[in-house]
Design a protein around this motif. Sequence first.
Motif, PDB file in Angstrom:
ATOM      1  N   ASN A  12       0.825  -1.207   0.000  1.00 57.07           N
ATOM      2  CA  ASN A  12       0.000   0.000   0.000  1.00 57.07           C
ATOM      3  C   ASN A  12       0.862   1.260   0.000  1.00 57.07           C
ATOM      4  O   ASN A  12       0.431   2.305  -0.472  1.00 57.07           O
ATOM      5  CB  ASN A  12      -0.950  -0.008   1.199  1.00 57.07           C
ATOM      6  CG  ASN A  12      -0.207  -0.054   2.519  1.00 57.07           C
ATOM      7  OD1 ASN A  12       0.947  -0.478   2.567  1.00 57.07           O
ATOM      8  ND2 ASN A  12      -0.872   0.349   3.571  1.00 57.07           N
ATOM      9  N   LEU A  13       2.087   1.180   0.489  1.00 55.78           N
ATOM     10  CA  LEU A  13       2.970   2.352   0.462  1.00 55.78           C
ATOM     11  C   LEU A  13       3.521   2.621  -0.934  1.00 55.78           C
ATOM     12  O   LEU A  13       3.876   3.752  -1.248  1.00 55.78           O
ATOM     13  CB  LEU A  13       4.127   2.162   1.447  1.00 55.78           C
ATOM     14  CG  LEU A  13       3.734   2.080   2.923  1.00 55.78           C
ATOM     15  CD1 LEU A  13       4.952   1.819   3.772  1.00 55.78           C
ATOM     16  CD2 LEU A  13       3.032   3.341   3.351  1.00 55.78           C
ATOM     17  N   LEU A  14       3.590   1.591  -1.780  1.00 52.37           N
ATOM     18  CA  LEU A  14       4.082   1.792  -3.139  1.00 52.37           C
ATOM     19  C   LEU A  14       3.103   2.601  -3.982  1.00 52.37           C
ATOM     20  O   LEU A  14       3.507   3.362  -4.858  1.00 52.37           O
ATOM     21  CB  LEU A  14       4.348   0.442  -3.816  1.00 52.37           C
ATOM     22  CG  LEU A  14       5.550  -0.329  -3.307  1.00 52.37           C
ATOM     23  CD1 LEU A  14       5.617  -1.679  -3.995  1.00 52.37           C
ATOM     24  CD2 LEU A  14       6.812   0.446  -3.547  1.00 52.37           C
ATOM     25  N   PHE A  15       1.826   2.428  -3.740  1.00 46.28           N
ATOM     26  CA  PHE A  15       0.819   3.101  -4.551  1.00 46.28           C
ATOM     27  C   PHE A  15       0.256   4.353  -3.873  1.00 46.28           C
ATOM     28  O   PHE A  15      -0.728   4.902  -4.325  1.00 46.28           O
ATOM     29  CB  PHE A  15      -0.308   2.122  -4.879  1.00 46.28           C
ATOM     30  CG  PHE A  15       0.169   0.941  -5.665  1.00 46.28           C
ATOM     31  CD1 PHE A  15       0.612   1.093  -6.963  1.00 46.28           C
ATOM     32  CD2 PHE A  15       0.204  -0.316  -5.105  1.00 46.28           C
ATOM     33  CE1 PHE A  15       1.068   0.017  -7.689  1.00 46.28           C
ATOM     34  CE2 PHE A  15       0.655  -1.413  -5.815  1.00 46.28           C
ATOM     35  CZ  PHE A  15       1.097  -1.247  -7.117  1.00 46.28           C
ATOM     36  N   ARG A  16       0.882   4.803  -2.825  1.00 50.49           N
ATOM     37  CA  ARG A  16       0.433   6.001  -2.121  1.00 50.49           C
ATOM     38  C   ARG A  16       0.883   7.239  -2.886  1.00 50.49           C
ATOM     39  O   ARG A  16       2.042   7.372  -3.267  1.00 50.49           O
ATOM     40  CB  ARG A  16       1.022   5.994  -0.715  1.00 50.49           C
ATOM     41  CG  ARG A  16       0.520   7.119   0.124  1.00 50.49           C
ATOM     42  CD  ARG A  16       1.172   7.059   1.496  1.00 50.49           C
ATOM     43  NE  ARG A  16       0.710   8.152   2.291  1.00 50.49           N
ATOM     44  CZ  ARG A  16      -0.038   8.034   3.354  1.00 50.49           C
ATOM     45  NH1 ARG A  16      -0.372   6.844   3.767  1.00 50.49           N
ATOM     46  NH2 ARG A  16      -0.420   9.081   4.026  1.00 50.49           N
ATOM     47  N   VAL A  17      -0.007   8.180  -3.118  1.00 47.16           N
ATOM     48  CA  VAL A  17       0.303   9.382  -3.887  1.00 47.16           C
ATOM     49  C   VAL A  17       0.783  10.496  -2.965  1.00 47.16           C
ATOM     50  O   VAL A  17       1.767  11.167  -3.252  1.00 47.16           O
ATOM     51  CB  VAL A  17      -0.931   9.854  -4.693  1.00 47.16           C
ATOM     52  CG1 VAL A  17      -0.632  11.125  -5.445  1.00 47.16           C
ATOM     53  CG2 VAL A  17      -1.378   8.770  -5.646  1.00 47.16           C
ATOM     54  N   HIS A  18       0.119  10.688  -1.840  1.00 47.06           N
ATOM     55  CA  HIS A  18       0.447  11.792  -0.935  1.00 47.06           C
ATOM     56  C   HIS A  18       1.762  11.514  -0.208  1.00 47.06           C
ATOM     57  O   HIS A  18       1.902  10.534   0.490  1.00 47.06           O
ATOM     58  CB  HIS A  18      -0.685  11.982   0.081  1.00 47.06           C
ATOM     59  CG  HIS A  18      -0.418  13.078   1.062  1.00 47.06           C
ATOM     60  ND1 HIS A  18      -0.359  14.393   0.683  1.00 47.06           N
ATOM     61  CD2 HIS A  18      -0.182  13.057   2.383  1.00 47.06           C
ATOM     62  CE1 HIS A  18      -0.106  15.132   1.743  1.00 47.06           C
ATOM     63  NE2 HIS A  18       0.005  14.328   2.797  1.00 47.06           N
ATOM     64  N   GLY A  19       2.742  12.415  -0.383  1.00 44.60           N
ATOM     65  CA  GLY A  19       4.018  12.279   0.294  1.00 44.60           C
ATOM     66  C   GLY A  19       4.988  11.322  -0.375  1.00 44.60           C
ATOM     67  O   GLY A  19       6.015  10.992   0.197  1.00 44.60           O
ATOM     68  N   SER A  20       4.705  10.876  -1.578  1.00 45.16           N
ATOM     69  CA  SER A  20       5.577   9.924  -2.252  1.00 45.16           C
ATOM     70  C   SER A  20       6.351  10.617  -3.360  1.00 45.16           C
ATOM     71  O   SER A  20       5.813  11.436  -4.100  1.00 45.16           O
ATOM     72  CB  SER A  20       4.744   8.785  -2.835  1.00 45.16           C
ATOM     73  OG  SER A  20       5.562   7.935  -3.588  1.00 45.16           O
ATOM     74  N   ALA A  21       7.619  10.276  -3.470  1.00 45.15           N
ATOM     75  CA  ALA A  21       8.445  10.819  -4.547  1.00 45.15           C
ATOM     76  C   ALA A  21       8.368   9.954  -5.801  1.00 45.15           C
ATOM     77  O   ALA A  21       8.908  10.323  -6.838  1.00 45.15           O
ATOM     78  CB  ALA A  21       9.892  10.923  -4.088  1.00 45.15           C
ATOM     79  N   LEU A  22       7.691   8.814  -5.717  1.00 48.05           N
ATOM     80  CA  LEU A  22       7.596   7.909  -6.857  1.00 48.05           C
ATOM     81  C   LEU A  22       6.866   8.565  -8.026  1.00 48.05           C
ATOM     82  O   LEU A  22       7.309   8.480  -9.177  1.00 48.05           O
ATOM     83  CB  LEU A  22       6.892   6.619  -6.444  1.00 48.05           C
ATOM     84  CG  LEU A  22       6.698   5.567  -7.529  1.00 48.05           C
ATOM     85  CD1 LEU A  22       8.046   5.015  -7.947  1.00 48.05           C
ATOM     86  CD2 LEU A  22       5.807   4.460  -7.044  1.00 48.05           C
ATOM     87  N   TYR A  23       5.784   9.255  -7.749  1.00 52.84           N
ATOM     88  CA  TYR A  23       5.007   9.866  -8.826  1.00 52.84           C
ATOM     89  C   TYR A  23       5.700  11.084  -9.408  1.00 52.84           C
ATOM     90  O   TYR A  23       5.621  11.342 -10.598  1.00 52.84           O
ATOM     91  CB  TYR A  23       3.614  10.225  -8.320  1.00 52.84           C
ATOM     92  CG  TYR A  23       2.819   8.992  -7.986  1.00 52.84           C
ATOM     93  CD1 TYR A  23       2.253   8.235  -8.987  1.00 52.84           C
ATOM     94  CD2 TYR A  23       2.678   8.561  -6.682  1.00 52.84           C
ATOM     95  CE1 TYR A  23       1.540   7.085  -8.701  1.00 52.84           C
ATOM     96  CE2 TYR A  23       1.969   7.421  -6.372  1.00 52.84           C
ATOM     97  CZ  TYR A  23       1.407   6.686  -7.387  1.00 52.84           C
ATOM     98  OH  TYR A  23       0.726   5.552  -7.099  1.00 52.84           O
TER      99      TYR A  23
END
Length: 129
Positions: A12-23
């Motif tokens: 669930n942390l991989l697909f989190r948008v808020h606070g993630s630098a992945l996106y």
Amino acid sequence: MIDYFKGVYGINLLFRVHGSALYKGSIAGILAIIIYLLIELQWNSNRVSDDLDHPYGVGVLVSSVSLLIIFRANFGYQRYWEGVGAIHHSMSKFMDATMHVAVFHLQSKEYDGIRPPSFFDCDDLNKLN
């Protein structure tokens, strides 16, 4: 502060948008891949030999990237220890200030009952001076 709830293997942390630098990073990464594919398909389609077929070309790239990574890690290590030293220095200055406040604060006559004993309280010891 961002609350993190553990899920199964942290998926669930991989697909989190808020606070993630992945996106934020994926947009630039996809754009770079598109530019690379355009350059590779458009301008390099008729080229016969590749510069990276020779081991010396790959060696230059590997050594330059390794040098950059080592320097970056070394700068990060230096900045970490500089920060640790600054915190240690500020903590020692806070301790000095606290000791000075405690020493001069206890000089008032109000604190005669709770003040720790001193050599100047004993007249017999002061005769030696």
